[in-house]
Scaffold this active site. Structure first.
Site, PDB file in Angstrom:
ATOM      1  CE  LYS A 274      -3.880  -2.046   2.536  1.00 59.13           C
ATOM      2  NZ  LYS A 274      -4.898  -1.920   1.474  1.00 59.13           N
ATOM      3  NE  ARG A 347     -11.115  -9.227  -3.678  1.00 55.38           N
ATOM      4  CZ  ARG A 347     -11.322  -8.188  -4.488  1.00 55.38           C
ATOM      5  NH1 ARG A 347     -11.526  -8.388  -5.770  1.00 55.38           N
ATOM      6  NH2 ARG A 347     -11.336  -6.942  -4.010  1.00 55.38           N
TER       7      ARG A 347
END
Length: 496
Positions: A274, A347
């Site tokens: 990130k 996910r």
């Protein structure tokens, strides 16, 4: 290295119901103020307070410039005119007929947030007692476990002016507020203390304290079980992953509800590191915390609904052992996933958990996760995106709204599935284009929900962690998003 000791539990004053005609014994009294086209109006319930001030409450508020707008809080010293030293006037918004439940929650929450040195607080509002108690308890929350010189919260009791039947509402409110506070505590705990092993042990202790069955799979058990998604995401961290399952099985249950929550205890993005907002990534386990707290609350409320919470926990870190873009993981159900971005890890672990949850043959399933930045782009930081089986999705949205949470129903168009096609695996974890990111992530999860099970995915990426100013009963930091919705959905099933 043993798991870190958990921080002390959230501060929780007691709440009791007193008759509206009882003498007020408190250090502060909360009254409500409505806004309106013709100016503000004091809300019903403040009559005894006004009488104690010699009928001057309205004039005092007008002198202070009160508007009654939401989140407005004004304090009036009584200067010896009453047995209580302070009146706290809280804005309730538009002058409608009576005080709606959510307005009561927000108003009392804002008032209690403004109080730090009072031992006893009395709520003098004619509004639903449960909503008043819930708002006050949520507003009184403070996370001070790591403050070496934190001011002590001296508040001990909250009284609500209501008739005795309201005691059941207040009792429920205390259970719900405790669950929200637990979720906030877990989310606010720093990732050096809350990592998969310590999180799992905390969940185990909480479940066993309520005599609930609990199963914790460590990295060895996950390998034996072939949970390739959870293991793949967690392999870059020195702290190995876990899978926690907590079960509540009442007699004569009317339905079996599966809860699944994303438990990424810290998300660096992995090798797709990130570049912004990493400090807030301790909150990436907000869905897991909500699922754990919800099953505990449902058990405490003794609802006639069986509940199983399945919670995957991992830390997504960059290292020489991290999973890589272009890796292919073999999942718990045997399918293969091509990794296009290691920062789309939630996910991946949820896919394994959804398949495992489906093996329990639930009647309904709710999954909650801080899944996509696209949720915040689409709905902002306060609304939860809800998608899944249309009928059950709408039921959960309505249940959450009745509990005071903001949810918005979203579709899962079939054509989005082609965006996840992979030339080398059964499915890719990210789409080939950036459009509809929140919905595509939901579509990915749908691939792992058993056929025929009504399900809903709650994307709580923005609502789970408040990076803005505190408002109503919502503090900065962890909010407890999703908990009240899950509990309310279980209550809906129990009432059928």
């Amino acid at each position: 290295m043993p798991p870190a000791a958990p921080p002390p539990p959230a501060f929780a004053p007691s709440v009791s119901v007193v008759a509206p005609t009882s003498q007020i014994r408190a250090d502060a009294v909360v009254v409500g103020v409505h806004s309106g086209r013709d100016g503000m109006r004091v809300a019903a319930g403040a009559e005894a307070v006004d009488a104690a001030l010699g009928g001057r409450l309205y004039e005092a508020l007008r002198a202070l410039g009160a508007t009654g707008n939401v989140d407005e809080v004004l304090k009036i010293p009584t200067l010896g005119l009453a047995d209580f030293p302070l009146v706290v006037a809280t804005g309730l918004g538009a002058d409608d007929t009576g005080v709606a439940a959510e307005a009561a929650r927000r108003g009392t929450g804002a008032a209690l947030r403004s109080l730090t040195g009072q031992r006893r607080v009395h709520l003098a509002l004619d509004a639903p007692a449960g909503a008043l108690a819930e708002g006050a308890l949520l507003g009184a929350y403070a996370f001070t476990a790591y403050k070496s010189s934190a001011a002590k919260r001296v508040l001990r009791t909250i009284t609500v002016a209501a008739t005795p039947p309201a005691r059941a509402e207040v009792k429920r409110a205390q259970v719900v507020a405790e669950a929200v506070a637990l979720t906030r505590d877990l989310v606010n705990t720093p990732p050096n203390d809350l990592y998969p092993e310590s999180f799992a042990e905390r969940a185990r202790a909480l479940a066993e304290n309520r005599d609930l069955s609990v199963e914790v799979l460590d990295e060895k058990a996950l390998r034996r079980g072939k949970f390739g998604g959870i293991l793949g995401v967690g392999q870059g961290s020195a702290r190995p992953p876990r899978l926690v399952r907590i079960s509540y099985r009442p007699a004569k249950a009317k339905a079996h509800l599966a809860l699944v929550g994303k438990g990424i205890t810290f998300d660096s993005g992995g090798l797709n590191l990130k570049t912004a907002n990493m400090a807030a990534m301790k909150s990436d386990m907000g869905g897991a915390a909500a699922a754990i707290a919800s099953v505990l609350a449902i058990a405490t409320l003794k609802l006639p609904v069986s509940v199983t919470a399945t919670v995957p926990m991992a830390e997504n870190m960059p290292s020489g052992t991290s999973y890589r873009p272009s890796d292919i993981l073999r999942m718990y159900d045997g399918s293969t996933v091509e990794i296009g971005d290691t920062d789309a890890e939630g996910r991946v672990i949820l896919a394994d958990a959804l398949v495992r949850a489906g093996q329990d043959d639930p009647d309904y399933l709710i999954e909650a996760s801080t899944l996509t930045g696209a949720q915040i782009v689409a709905l902002g930081p306060r609304l939860i995106g809800a998608m899944g089986t249309d009928g059950w999705r709408d039921t959960v949205v309505a249940a959450g709204a009745s509990a005071g949470e903001g949810l918005w129903a979203m579709p899962l168009p079939d054509e989005l599935r082609t965006n996840l096609d992979s030339p080398v695996a059964d499915i890719a974890n990210i789409p080939g284009e950036r459009w509809a990111g929140m919905l595509v992530a939901g579509r990915f999860l749908g691939e792992y929900v058993p056929d025929g099970v009504p399900w809903v995915h709650l994307d709580i990426a923005g609502p789970a962690f408040n990076q803005g100013s505190a408002h109503g009963y919502t503090p900065k930091g962890g909010t407890g998003a999703g908990v009240r919705t899950m509990i309310a959905a279980a209550e809906h099933l129990a009432a059928r």
